[in-house]
Design a protein around this motif. Structure first.
Motif, PDB file in Angstrom:
ATOM      1  N   VAL A 190      -5.266   3.596   4.417  1.00 18.73           N
ATOM      2  CA  VAL A 190      -4.088   3.069   3.733  1.00 18.73           C
ATOM      3  C   VAL A 190      -2.939   3.043   4.731  1.00 18.73           C
ATOM      4  CG1 VAL A 190      -2.445   3.521   1.894  1.00 18.73           C
ATOM      5  CG2 VAL A 190      -4.847   4.022   1.543  1.00 18.73           C
ATOM      6  N   LEU A 225      -6.527  -0.005  -5.093  1.00 13.26           N
ATOM      7  CA  LEU A 225      -7.021  -0.050  -3.709  1.00 13.26           C
ATOM      8  C   LEU A 225      -8.086  -1.133  -3.549  1.00 13.26           C
ATOM      9  CD1 LEU A 225      -6.721   1.359  -0.958  1.00 13.26           C
ATOM     10  CD2 LEU A 225      -8.769   2.631  -1.524  1.00 13.26           C
ATOM     11  N   GLU A 236       0.812  -1.206   0.000  1.00 10.17           N
ATOM     12  CA  GLU A 236       0.000   0.000   0.000  1.00 10.17           C
ATOM     13  C   GLU A 236       0.849   1.260   0.000  1.00 10.17           C
ATOM     14  OE1 GLU A 236      -3.007  -0.818  -0.852  1.00 10.17           O
ATOM     15  OE2 GLU A 236      -4.209  -0.488   0.935  1.00 10.17           O
ATOM     16  N   PHE A 251      -5.259   9.988   3.719  1.00  9.64           N
ATOM     17  CA  PHE A 251      -4.912   8.586   3.476  1.00  9.64           C
ATOM     18  C   PHE A 251      -5.308   7.734   4.671  1.00  9.64           C
ATOM     19  CE2 PHE A 251      -2.738   7.765  -0.503  1.00  9.64           C
ATOM     20  CZ  PHE A 251      -2.666   9.037  -1.016  1.00  9.64           C
ATOM     21  N   PHE A 260      -5.648   2.769   8.844  1.00 13.53           N
ATOM     22  CA  PHE A 260      -5.515   1.377   8.428  1.00 13.53           C
ATOM     23  C   PHE A 260      -5.549   0.457   9.635  1.00 13.53           C
ATOM     24  CE2 PHE A 260      -2.716  -2.305   7.883  1.00 13.53           C
ATOM     25  CZ  PHE A 260      -3.491  -3.003   6.978  1.00 13.53           C
TER      26      PHE A 260
END
Lengths: 603, 531
Positions: free
Chosen positions: B425, A257, A227, B420, B431
């Protein structure tokens, strides 16, 4: 050593942040030095890596895993010596079977708990044993013997996530290629004037992400690096790209993604299905052949999910539509990284994760057929699309789609030839497509357009350029003597199958194999089509009369461009005439891998 | 130890021994209640100080309020380890309550700092603002620990009323006033519905304790309903009550079907208040709901509950909420509205925690607690950037962010981190939070935490969340696109206060820390339990 290799670019990027953005020369020099150091480290890795030769430099996985086991078990109070035979007998599966079945596992758990020095310590001992057992599985994994430069440190102990790095014959060439292409691209980008500092920082960040993907042996870590690649790529395309860059950047991002989130789900399912729960790619490889824990049905779904994630990256038809957009809009150096390395992440994932961890699914007729047919479509459809392009860069982009099809075809066959060919094709495509994108960049910098119909006669004006370009284009075409030929031939030979080893695409072994040799035959058409579009491109760009007076002012290659192109051209020739240097690297690892997968079909 | 039976009789016939027990219990309760008391003292202190201080100093009461949060946080009493409730089982004193107490006190700090750096309040007396803000925090803390219907409702109202005032704090601002009015009207309706639901539960169980929710009982002498089975009647009433209560808390969580106020109120409120609503107020709603749902029986042992598929209902609501939030956010051009819809979407993700409440592995409380921490870091971060840019531009329109990457490099770089992270991510907090939630749901699916039939539901839930992550990338990246990818004529750099920069950078660092240091943080949320 690997940590250095991965994080040197990141450290360089951190240094760049401190440099005022006005000092462009310094920024460029520092980043090139950083990339150069990374490259030197990666070359060192390659030199010190000896294939099963006994005199291994660097630390191999067995030692590191055993040390880690020592540390884990040394930390808890056991009644017996954990290295002693008594403990080993109950704690680890017998050597013949590679894993416990659920009943044996439960029994072993009870026995280990009984070894605890006190009642209260039993939970702790069980936890430590599970971690040690997981490493024991990793030690049993056939792939382990090829790993070098292993590094293992606990990270999120709650979920058994480790910082676990190592390289083998499959990943090392890709690591090396990443370091090489990054260096060449950074030098090639020397004339970037817009936001130089940001560009170099993002580029180095990208390099770290890519190197990390190829070195990580913990699924969680792998995913993180996977990622990390997204962010710099999005901005590199989005800020420094062409006219339609916004669309291309977001399309690239969202496609990838979605693929990777599906991959995330598969990763978590794997984690919870394995016992002891683990993200360790090596342990997950061993657990499977025992067959007790990963049922075929589960493998089938996981393979499908992971395949979607990887296929988007490769890109496999019908997930390929982001690729031409991204390539056309991205600046040259970024296209090079995209084609040279990013596409390999998908292929690498198939090798490293799908095939080795889910062999039952990989050897099932459905997936053999799926991969082979999609590979065929990629090869032929990609070539047809390339044939129809007027945009030079779009043509090269579609040629990538076509070339990555060989990887799928070679993999699907599951023969030594096919699998080796597929891995070699990934590397070769990394070299030749990188070269082609650089070549397009060179001509675009001068002409400011990429319209193939408006070129012509550049051969007269830029003889050196034409010479180098010919090498690159013919390598891509698969001309004997250049690298592309070797790997394509190996993929086809593997898929066709020989006497010693039967290709699962072309024949049947018991219930396995789809016996559809026509797939290989149709794919072979791709070679002819490739020759068509490559030769036609050469004709349209280099041959004939100079179409435009302006072209007469074009200078030949500058030093910067030669620096970027010459090593790649040399690689094309060297790997074309002496592919053994690379195959020697890969062979051991890939043979083991093929054996593991083929073991489920009984030969 | 304290015995509730004894207490009940103590209330009726006074005698010295029982009085002693009662007295001890109250002393104990007060000692475990010190943070809240300190907070009350600071609420009053802020209001009183504002009366004596000159107008220009009034702004700096922020530091006093900040001190209040820190003081309350450190005077945390000995809570968190006791199974015994406080004040005759009005409040819980468990690790869940302790976690959220610290969470709200910690979360108040960015809100106070955001209000301090925001120029929207310039020229106003701020004592009342900070006083009311602290009162709202108190309400949030009580919501997370309430175990009695009355307490729960009062805590909810304390937070709500304080929020109404905060939303309309800029008195002559028409949009603010409109937002406050909408908030009040919708809020009162939601509260009324919830109160009705609670009263139904009181009728069904004969107790206002959350712990007694499982004991829904019915007497069989209702002649009118005689052709129905007893079970169906009980189930139907229970279902109605549950839905009503859920409507009330859904309003605080801004999940469907009570989400519609969010975009308007978020847009009209002063931006620091919007940030407060999107994190603290939402977290309080989630804490309350989680405690409420945790009291429901899962094993289908209790009568009436067995026919109510509340886990399936939550799964559907979760999917609908996240999808609605994300799809609506796609079309927003106003950053505050976009963040409002994004907060609805995140509420949808957080609802995943409800369905794994009773898991053996990752429990809903752990996953939610950690997710809220990550959400706090990234959402406050995003709002901080919006506020600092709004200070200069006076606008929250996405179009005005064009080329901002060059004009405010630090803010925009940090904004990218927050965006993000909001997508989810790595290597960012978002995340880690999402991963933990997914982990919990997949764990539950694999181990059939709530019965075998639910596995498929769980997979559908995770898969929807995954697809939603993809959708959300589009609008979050849209902001990054405007800031960096689109060029603009405006080149002069934006003047940003040092405090603002430190705040944003600090939140960005926290966003990274919650990923890289997740191990330590997760260890802390591990032992979160209800009593």
């Amino acid at each position: 050593m690997l940590t250095w290799c991965i994080f040197l670019p990141l450290i360089t990027a951190a240094i760049l942040i401190l440099i005022p953005s006005g000092w462009k020369g310094l920024i460029k020099s520092v980043s090139v030095i950083g990339a150069l150091l990374t490259f030197i480290v990666s070359v060192n890795l390659a030199i010190d890596y000896h294939k099963d030769a006994g005199d291994i430099e660097g630390t191999d996985a067995t030692t590191v895993l055993k040390d880690a086991q020592e540390t884990i078990l040394g930390g808890v109070d056991l009644k017996v010596d954990h290295k002693g035979a008594e403990f080993r007998k109950v704690a680890y599966p017998p050597a013949a079977s590679k894993s416990f079945n659920p009943e044996q596992y439960a029994a072993a758990k009870e026995a280990v708990r009984a070894f605890a020095s006190s009642e209260t310590a039993a939970d702790e001992v069980e936890k430590a044993w599970k971690r040690a057992l997981e490493l024991e599985y990793a030690l049993h994994a056939p792939a382990t013997k090829h790993l070098r430069y292993t590094e293992l440190a606990p990270w999120i102990s709650l979920f058994n996530v480790n910082y676990f790095l190592a390289v083998d014959g499959l990943s090392l060439p890709l690591v090396w290629l990443t370091a090489l292409l990054s260096l060449l691209c950074l030098v090639y980008s020397w004339n970037t004037e817009k936001g130089t500092k940001g560009y170099y920082i993002l580029f180095l960040l990208l390099e770290t992400g890519l190197l990390g993907v190829f070195c990580a042996l913990d699924f969680f870590l792998f995913y993180v690096f996977w990622e990390v690649v997204l962010l710099p790529m999005y901005f590199l395309i989005g800020i420094w790209g062409g006219k339609n860059r916004l669309y291309a950047a977001i399309k690239f991002f969202i496609y990838t993604l979605v693929g990777s989130v599906v991959m995330l789900i598969c990763m978590l399912v794997l984690y919870y299905t394995s016992e002891p729960n683990t993200f360790n790619l090596l342990s997950l490889m061993t657990v499977v052949p025992g067959g007790e824990w990963f049922s075929y049905g589960l493998q089938w779904w996981l393979f499908l999910g992971l395949f979607v994630g990887f296929a988007i990256k490769v890109p496999v038809f019908p997930f390929h539509t982001w690729l031409p957009d991204a390539h056309v809009e991205a600046p040259t150096a970024v296209s090079v990284m995209l084609a040279g390395i990013l596409l390999k992440m998908g292929g690498y994932g198939l090798f490293r994760i799908s095939y080795t961890m889910l062999p039952d699914a990989a050897a099932s007729n459905f997936f053999i057929a799926l991969l082979a047919i999609l590979g065929m479509i990629n090869i032929v459809y990609g070539a047809f699309c390339a044939l129809a392009q007027k945009d030079f860069k779009r043509l090269v982009a579609y040629s990538s789609v076509s070339h990555m099809g060989y990887v799928l075809l070679g993999l699907a066959a599951l023969t030594y030839y096919g699998v080796n060919g597929a891995a070699l094709q990934m590397f070769n495509h990394g070299v030749s497509s990188a070269m082609m994108f650089l070549l397009v960049g060179v001509v675009y910098d001068r002409a400011h357009h990429r319209d193939l119909t408006r070129f012509g006669g550049l051969g007269l004006q830029m003889p050196w350029y034409t010479g180098v370009a010919t090498v690159g284009f013919f390598a891509s075409l698969g001309l004997p003597g250049l690298n592309g030929f070797i790997s394509e031939a190996m993929c086809f030979l593997g898929a066709w199958g020989g006497n010693e080893q039967v290709s699962l695409v072309a024949s049947e072994v018991g219930t396995h194999g789809i016996a559809s040799r026509w797939i290989v035959v149709v794919s072979l058409l791709g070679v002819i089509l490739t020759a068509c579009y490559i030769l036609w491109t050469i004709q349209r760009v280099f041959l004939g009369q100079i179409k435009n007076e302006e072209y007469k002012k074009f200078p030949d290659l500058s030093f910067r461009e030669v620096f970027a192109l010459a090593p790649l051209g040399a690689l094309c020739v060297i790997l074309g005439v002496w592919p053994k240097i690379l195959i020697d690297f890969m062979d051991g690892t890939l043979t083991t891998m093929t054996d593991v997968v083929r073991s489920v079909i009984g030969n | 130890m304290f015995d509730s039976g004894l207490l009940a009789s103590a209330a009726e016939n006074f005698n010295a021994k029982e009085f002693g027990v009662m007295f001890e219990h109250i002393l104990y309760s007060v000692s475990a209640f010190t943070s809240e008391l300190v907070l009350v003292a600071f609420v009053l202190g802020t209001l009183l100080l504002d009366l004596v201080l000159p107008l220009r100093v009034s702004k700096h009461l922020a530091w006093f309020a900040l001190l209040g949060c820190l003081a309350a946080s450190f005077s945390g009493g000995h809570g968190g380890h006791s199974e015994e409730g406080l004040f005759l089982h009005m409040l819980a004193n468990d690790s869940f309550a302790a976690f959220f107490k610290q969470f709200f006190l910690f979360g108040a700090i960015p809100v106070i700092l955001l209000s301090y750096v925001s120029e929207q309040f310039d020229g106003r007396r701020m004592g009342e603002y900070y006083g009311v803000l602290l009162a709202a925090i108190l309400g949030a803390i009580l919501m997370a620990s309430a175990t009695h219907f009355l307490m729960l409702f009062m805590a909810l109202e304390l937070l709500s009323i304080a929020s109404y005032i905060l939303v309309g704090y800029i008195r002559r601002d028409r949009r603010g006033a409109e937002a406050a009015l909408k908030y009040v009207i919708y809020g009162s309706v939601a509260a009324a519905i919830m109160a009705y639901g609670l009263s139904l539960f009181y009728g069904l169980t004969g107790s206002a304790q959350l712990a007694d929710l499982a004991n829904v009982t019915f007497s069989s002498d209702h002649a009118v309903w005689s052709d129905w089975t007893l079970k169906t009647r009980a189930a139907l009433t229970t279902l109605v009550a549950l839905v009503m209560v859920f409507m009330g808390v859904a309003y605080k969580m801004s999940t469907l079907p009570m989400h519609f106020w969010a975009p308007d109120v978020y847009d009209g409120a002063p931006t620091p208040v919007t940030a407060f609503l999107s994190v603290i107020s939402k977290a309080a709603g989630f804490a309350l709901t989680l405690r409420f749902l945790a009291a429901l029986p899962v094993e289908n042992l209790a009568p009436a509950w067995e026919t109510i598929p509340w886990i399936e209902m939550m799964i559907i609501l979760s999917i609908v909420t996240m999808t609605f939030g994300n799809l609506s956010a796609l079309w927003q051009t106003n950053l505050k509205r976009m963040l409002a819809y994004s907060s609805i979407a995140h509420a949808g993700y957080m609802m995943m925690a409800f369905v794994i409440l009773h898991s053996t592995g990752v429990t809903g409380a752990q996953a939610l607690g950690f997710y809220l921490l990550t959400y706090l870091a990234m959402n406050f971060g995003a709002f901080a950037v919006v506020i600092l840019i709004e200070n200069r531009l006076g606008s929250v329109d996405l179009a005005d962010y064009q080329g901002m990457g060059r004009r405010a490099p630090l803010l925009c770089a940090c904004m990218v981190v927050f965006l993000f992270s909001l997508i989810g991510v790595p290597p960012t907090a978002g995340f880690a939070g999402k991963w933990y939630l997914f982990l919990g749901v997949i764990d539950a699916a694999q181990n059939n935490a709530h019965g075998a039939g639910l596995s498929t539901w769980y997979y559908v839930l995770v898969f929807s969340a995954a697809v939603n992550t993809g959708i959300s990338a589009y609008y979050y990246l849209n902001v990054a696109k405007e800031m960096y990818l689109v060029d603009s004529e405006q080149k002069e750099s934006l003047a940003v206060s040092t405090l603002g920069k430190v705040l944003v950078a600090g939140l960005a660092a926290l966003t990274f820390y919650l990923f890289f240091g997740a191990d330590g943080v997760l260890q802390n949320t591990q032992d979160m339990v209800f009593h």
